[in-house]
Scaffold this active site. Structure first.
Site, short mmCIF file in Angstrom:
data_model
loop_
_atom_site.label_atom_id
_atom_site.label_comp_id
_atom_site.label_asym_id
_atom_site.label_seq_id
_atom_site.Cartn_x
_atom_site.Cartn_y
_atom_site.Cartn_z
N TYR A 17 -71.51 -20.38 -2.92
CA TYR A 17 -70.77 -19.84 -1.78
C TYR A 17 -71.44 -18.62 -1.14
O TYR A 17 -70.78 -17.63 -0.82
CB TYR A 17 -69.33 -19.48 -2.19
CG TYR A 17 -68.62 -20.60 -2.91
CD1 TYR A 17 -68.42 -21.82 -2.29
CD2 TYR A 17 -68.18 -20.44 -4.22
CE1 TYR A 17 -67.78 -22.86 -2.94
CE2 TYR A 17 -67.53 -21.48 -4.89
CZ TYR A 17 -67.34 -22.69 -4.24
OH TYR A 17 -66.70 -23.71 -4.90
N TYR A 145 -56.64 -26.25 -4.08
CA TYR A 145 -58.08 -26.41 -4.31
C TYR A 145 -58.26 -27.33 -5.51
O TYR A 145 -57.66 -27.12 -6.57
CB TYR A 145 -58.76 -25.06 -4.57
CG TYR A 145 -60.20 -25.22 -4.98
CD1 TYR A 145 -61.19 -25.41 -4.02
CD2 TYR A 145 -60.58 -25.20 -6.32
CE1 TYR A 145 -62.52 -25.59 -4.39
CE2 TYR A 145 -61.91 -25.37 -6.70
CZ TYR A 145 -62.87 -25.56 -5.72
OH TYR A 145 -64.17 -25.74 -6.08
N ASP A 246 -53.47 -31.24 -11.67
CA ASP A 246 -54.77 -30.60 -11.82
C ASP A 246 -54.57 -29.29 -12.58
O ASP A 246 -54.20 -28.27 -11.99
CB ASP A 246 -55.39 -30.35 -10.44
CG ASP A 246 -56.72 -29.62 -10.49
OD1 ASP A 246 -57.10 -29.15 -11.59
OD2 ASP A 246 -57.37 -29.49 -9.44
N LYS A 275 -62.68 -26.22 -17.36
CA LYS A 275 -62.89 -24.78 -17.49
C LYS A 275 -62.79 -24.30 -18.94
O LYS A 275 -63.77 -24.28 -19.65
CB LYS A 275 -61.93 -24.02 -16.57
CG LYS A 275 -62.27 -24.15 -15.09
CD LYS A 275 -61.50 -23.18 -14.25
CE LYS A 275 -61.82 -23.29 -12.76
NZ LYS A 275 -63.18 -22.87 -12.42
#
Length: 425
Positions: A17, A145, A246, A275
């Site tokens: 990013y 997201y 999610d 994660k």
């Protein structure tokens, strides 16, 4: 880093990013231990980000280190097609033990975004196997997201998310308004009226609803009322739609529950985790589903195979570390750790809402957020944070921390002091 190393990095290495024309500064980490990042030159930083929310047990955790070393001595990788191995079996057993009882089929993916892609494929193939090809769209909520790959991007926030540049190249999905009621608000029955209308209007073409339960992460670090999630579960049941949760960011204790779905006491049809799965040691994710979904797909076209198979799927090294990470989770110490973090964050962060620069301060589990009125200048902010001995990576107008569970009260106080310093200046 030497000057030449800094220049090489700036000119040739594309960091997340950031622009290759005017890249954000990159700081060289030489080592890490517990909750501390050691920079070249001697600076020591308390890590407030858990390396993007993953390193929940701290860096160089002795148990995870030992398992990784042991597994490397056996094999670091073998293909998963036609081969299995003990680390994958151990990991799947632990995932099934920790997740809701109905989730008993495990696809071991190699990243969070891939686990979302797999979940969406599961949902689509579930209906395809029943010759219900009209059910091909996804419904989600604004502000979400779900990853950077293309199908995952299609269910990220279409306006304020990171992927609006690709709007003409991704599938058009359905977006309900983001929930407005927080976990601290009183639930009102009209809060779900729009969602009910969307189900009434579009259920015949909906394959699945996908959302981040209770906590919307990289889309804005917002927390919403558990009753909203329970309503969605009920609507999915009533209208014959699958529910994908999610939990890549929220799974394994981050919100104060083992999984955020527990705040609403619901079980999804498909669950994505990642994660913290390996304690942040390496990339790995998993998509879990029910016997019904798996066996229905198995009766479909193409021999009933789920059409996905990454090269590093079921990587033994990652699976071995993940299984041990989940063993640590299963011991339950995270509950008191997250409780202590939340209590301290509420005491030290919530009062910062009084500052003029702060729009809102909010805390949920081991997540602390300051939403500022103005966008944060990341390079300037990070320079100041390093001077204060902390590592915090803001984005947009959000200054937030999601520290390792093993952080000490003193280390956490350093992080909240740095956030206070930013809010004051």
């Amino acid at each position: 880093m030497t000057t030449s190393d800094i220049e090489f990095d700036r000119q040739h290495i594309w960091h997340p990013y950031t622009s290759m024309l005017t890249p954000l500064p990159a700081y060289k980490v030489e080592s890490a231990k517990d909750c501390t990042l050691n920079l070249e030159g001697g600076s020591q930083l308390v890590d407030g980000m858990s390396s993007w929310w993953a390193v929940i047990h701290g860096y160089r955790n002795p148990r995870l280190d030992a398992v990784a070393h042991n597994q490397i001595d056996k094999m670091s990788h073998v293909m998963f097609g036609g081969i299995t191995h003990q680390p994958a079996i151990d990991l799947a057993k632990r995932l099934i033990d920790l997740t809701p009882a109905a989730l008993e089929r495990v696809f071991i993916a190699d990243s969070g975004s891939v686990s979302v892609e797999v979940a969406i494929k599961m949902a689509l193939q579930f209906w395809l196997a029943q010759e219900r090809t009209e059910k091909h769209r996804l419904l989600t909520i604004k502000g979400g997201y779900h990853g950077d790959t293309f199908k995952a991007m299609s269910v990220c926030d279409p306006v304020n998310g990171m992927h609006h540049l690709f709007s003409k190249a991704i599938n058009s999905q359905l977006f309900a308004d983001a929930p407005t009621l927080t976990p601290d608000d009183e639930w009102t029955e009209d809060a779900g009226d729009q969602l009910k209308r969307w189900f009434e209007q579009f259920h015949s073409e909906l394959a699945a609803v996908i959302l981040e339960p209770i906590v919307q992460g990289a889309g804005g670090m917002r927390f919403y009322h558990p009753a909203y999630l329970k309503l969605i579960r009920n609507l999915c049941n009533d209208y014959d739609v699958l529910l994908i949760a999610d939990e890549i960011a929220t799974g394994f204790g981050r919100t104060g529950k083992l999984f955020a779905c527990e705040h609403a006491d619901i079980t999804p049809d498909i669950l994505c985790v990642g994660k913290a799965l390996t304690g942040g040691y390496m990339t790995l994710a998993a998509t879990l589903t029910t016997k019904n979904v798996a066996e229905t797909i198995g009766q479909g076209p193409g021999g009933g195979a789920l059409m996905h198979g990454p090269t590093f799927m079921g990587n033994p090294l990652a699976c071995a570390v993940a299984a041990e990470s989940l063993a640590i989770i299963a011991e339950g110490h995270w509950q008191q750790q997250v409780h202590n973090i939340e209590k301290q964050l509420r005491k030290e962060l919530l009062p910062l809402a009084q500052y003029e620069s702060v729009k809102e301060a909010r805390v949920f589990g081991a997540i602390g957020v300051l939403e500022m009125h103005e966008p944060i200048k990341v390079a300037e902010a990070q320079k100041r944070f390093i001077e204060l001995g902390v590592w915090i990576r803001p984005f947009g107008r959000l200054l937030y921390i999601m520290p390792p569970y093993v952080i000490t009260a003193e280390e956490l106080r350093q992080l909240t002091y740095a956030m206070k310093d930013y809010a004051e200046n």
